[in-house]
Design a protein around this motif. Structure first.
Motif, short mmCIF file in Angstrom:
data_model
loop_
_atom_site.label_atom_id
_atom_site.label_comp_id
_atom_site.label_asym_id
_atom_site.label_seq_id
_atom_site.Cartn_x
_atom_site.Cartn_y
_atom_site.Cartn_z
N LEU A 267 39.43 -34.40 46.31
CA LEU A 267 38.64 -35.59 46.30
C LEU A 267 37.50 -35.44 45.32
O LEU A 267 37.17 -36.25 44.59
N PHE A 268 36.76 -34.17 45.34
CA PHE A 268 35.85 -33.81 44.48
C PHE A 268 36.03 -34.02 43.00
O PHE A 268 35.57 -34.55 42.03
N LEU A 269 37.14 -33.48 42.48
CA LEU A 269 37.71 -33.18 41.20
C LEU A 269 38.23 -34.54 40.61
O LEU A 269 37.86 -35.04 39.56
N THR A 270 38.70 -35.38 41.58
CA THR A 270 39.55 -36.80 41.13
C THR A 270 38.59 -37.72 41.22
O THR A 270 38.50 -38.79 40.38
N HIS A 271 37.43 -37.83 42.26
CA HIS A 271 36.88 -38.91 42.42
C HIS A 271 35.13 -38.85 42.37
O HIS A 271 34.48 -39.69 42.47
N ARG A 272 34.92 -37.77 41.84
CA ARG A 272 33.04 -37.56 41.90
C ARG A 272 32.75 -38.50 40.70
O ARG A 272 33.22 -38.43 39.82
N PRO A 273 31.75 -38.93 40.86
CA PRO A 273 31.03 -39.68 39.82
C PRO A 273 30.17 -38.83 38.86
O PRO A 273 29.68 -37.75 39.22
N ALA A 274 30.12 -39.17 37.68
CA ALA A 274 29.38 -38.60 36.72
C ALA A 274 27.90 -38.27 36.97
O ALA A 274 27.35 -37.32 36.72
N HIS A 275 27.24 -39.18 37.93
CA HIS A 275 25.88 -38.97 38.40
C HIS A 275 25.65 -38.18 39.56
O HIS A 275 24.49 -38.03 39.99
N MET A 276 26.71 -37.70 40.09
CA MET A 276 26.57 -36.72 41.21
C MET A 276 25.89 -35.43 40.77
O MET A 276 26.38 -34.70 39.79
N THR A 277 24.80 -34.94 41.45
CA THR A 277 24.15 -33.80 41.22
C THR A 277 24.29 -32.68 42.54
O THR A 277 24.03 -31.76 42.02
N HIS A 278 24.34 -33.13 43.54
CA HIS A 278 24.52 -32.33 44.82
C HIS A 278 25.96 -32.33 45.55
O HIS A 278 25.82 -33.59 46.03
N LEU A 279 26.38 -31.43 46.16
CA LEU A 279 27.37 -31.50 46.92
C LEU A 279 27.26 -30.35 48.21
O LEU A 279 27.24 -29.18 47.77
#
Length: 279
Positions: free
Chosen positions: A199-211
Motif C-alpha cells: 500500500l505504501f509503495l503503490t499509493h503513498r502521495p508525494a506530500h506524505m511526510t510521516h508514517l
C-alpha cells in the motif's frame, strides 16, 4: 494550521491515538486505562483539556477498554456507530454517546473528522481521516484487506497511522492454533507487513511526510524487522514504529511536504468487548 500526532499505545494490549492542533484534539480509540492515558499525555506535555472527543473504530476490547472512565472523568462525547455500541458490552454513559455515520464529517473546532468503513471482524468497523485546513492524517488499523476506500483515503494523507500487524512467515510458523492464524490473515483480521508495504509503495502521495506503523503483533512480528523493511523504501518519509509499551514522541505535521521532521517532546500547548483475541 498544523496537526500534532502521537500514538499513546498501539497493539493488542491497547490502542489510543492522539490527533490535534493548538486548540483542540481528539482521541481515536482508548484501549488503555484512563490513568495510563493521562500519564502518557502528561509526559508529552499534552493537557487533557485539549481533548474534546473520543472516536471509536470498533468494539474490540483493545480499542474501547478505557473509554467509560475516561469519557466520564473528562465529560467527553464518544462518537460510535450504533452497531459498535450494541456489541461493545461497554458501560459508556448514553448521554455521552454521539451517533457516528460512515462518510459523515464531524467538526470539532478547526478539526474535521471523517469516518469510512473498513473490512474487519467487527460489527461496524471504521477508519478515520482527521483534517485541519489542508493537512490530513489517517488512522488505519485493524484492516483485513487493502480495500478501495483505504487506498483512496491513504492517498490523501500527509501522515498516517498504518497497521503492519504480522510477518507472514512468523505467523505461519508460530504457535498460534490454525483457527487464529486464519482469523488474523483470512481477509477480515489484520494487515501483514507485506500488505502494508505494498500500500505504501503503490499509493503513498508525494506530500506524505510521516508514517507511524501500528498494531504490531507481539508474537508474530518484530519492531526492528518492520522498521528496517519500511526504511529501505521510505524515500524521505519519516517512518516510526509505534510501541505496545509506551507513547511515541509528538510529531508535527504541517503539510509542506518536504519540511524536515520536527519532533516535539514536552510541548507547551497550554499546559469491554466480547471479542478479544491476541494479535
Amino acid at each position: 494550521m498544523c496537526l500534532f500526532i502521537t500514538s499513546l499505545n498501539s497493539g493488542s494490549n491497547g490502542n489510543c491515538y492522539y490527533i490535534g492542533n493548538d486548540d483542540e484534539a481528539i482521541l481515536v480509540d482508548a484501549g488503555i486505562s484512563c490513568r495510563e492515558t493521562e500519564k502518557r499525555m502528561a509526559r508529552l506535555g499534552l493537557p487533557m483539556s485539549k481533548v474534546k472527543a473520543i472516536f471509536v473504530s470498533h468494539e474490540h476490547s483493545d480499542h474501547i477498554r478505557g473509554i467509560p472512565v475516561l469519557a466520564k472523568k473528562f465529560n467527553l462525547p464518544v462518537y460510535i456507530t450504533p452497531g459498535t455500541l450494541l456489541h461493545s458490552g461497554s458501560m459508556i454513559d448514553l448521554q455521552q454517546v454521539h451517533n457516528l455515520k460512515e462518510f459523515e464529517t464531524v467538526t470539532i473546532g478547526a478539526l474535521n473528522i471523517t469516518s469510512f468503513p473498513k473490512v474487519h471482524d467487527a460489527a461496524e468497523p471504521h477508519s478515520f481521516i482527521v483534517s485541519c485546513r489542508d493537512v490530513k492524517v489517517g488512522i488505519f488499523t485493524d484492516l483485513g484487506i487493502v480495500c478501495d476506500q483505504l487506498i483512496r483515503h491513504f492517498a490523501q494523507c500527509h501522515a498516517a497511522f498504518l497497521e503492519a500487524n504480522y510477518d507472514e512467515e512468523m505467523l505461519a510458523n508460530g504457535g498460534y492454533p490454525y483457527h487464529l492464524k486464519r482469523r488474523i490473515s483470512g481477509g477480515k483480521g489484520h494487515l501483514s507487513n507485506k500488505q502494508a508495504l505494498d500500500l505504501f509503495l503503490t499509493h503513498r502521495p508525494a506530500h506524505m511526510t510521516h508514517l507511524l506503523l501500528a498494531h504490531l503483533s507481539k508474537n508474530n512480528n518484530d519492531p526492528q524487522l518492520v522498521e528496517d523493511l519500511f526504511k529501505n523504501y521510505a524515500d524521505g518519509v519519516h517512518v516510526v514504529v509505534a510501541s505496545r509499551h509506551e507513547e511515541t514522541p509528538v510529531y508535527y505535521i504541517d503539510g509542506t511536504g518536504g519540511k524536515p521532521l520536527e519532533v516535539l517532546g514536552q510541548l507547551d500547548l497550554g499546559l469491554i468487548s466480547p471479542l478479544p483475541y491476541p494479535a
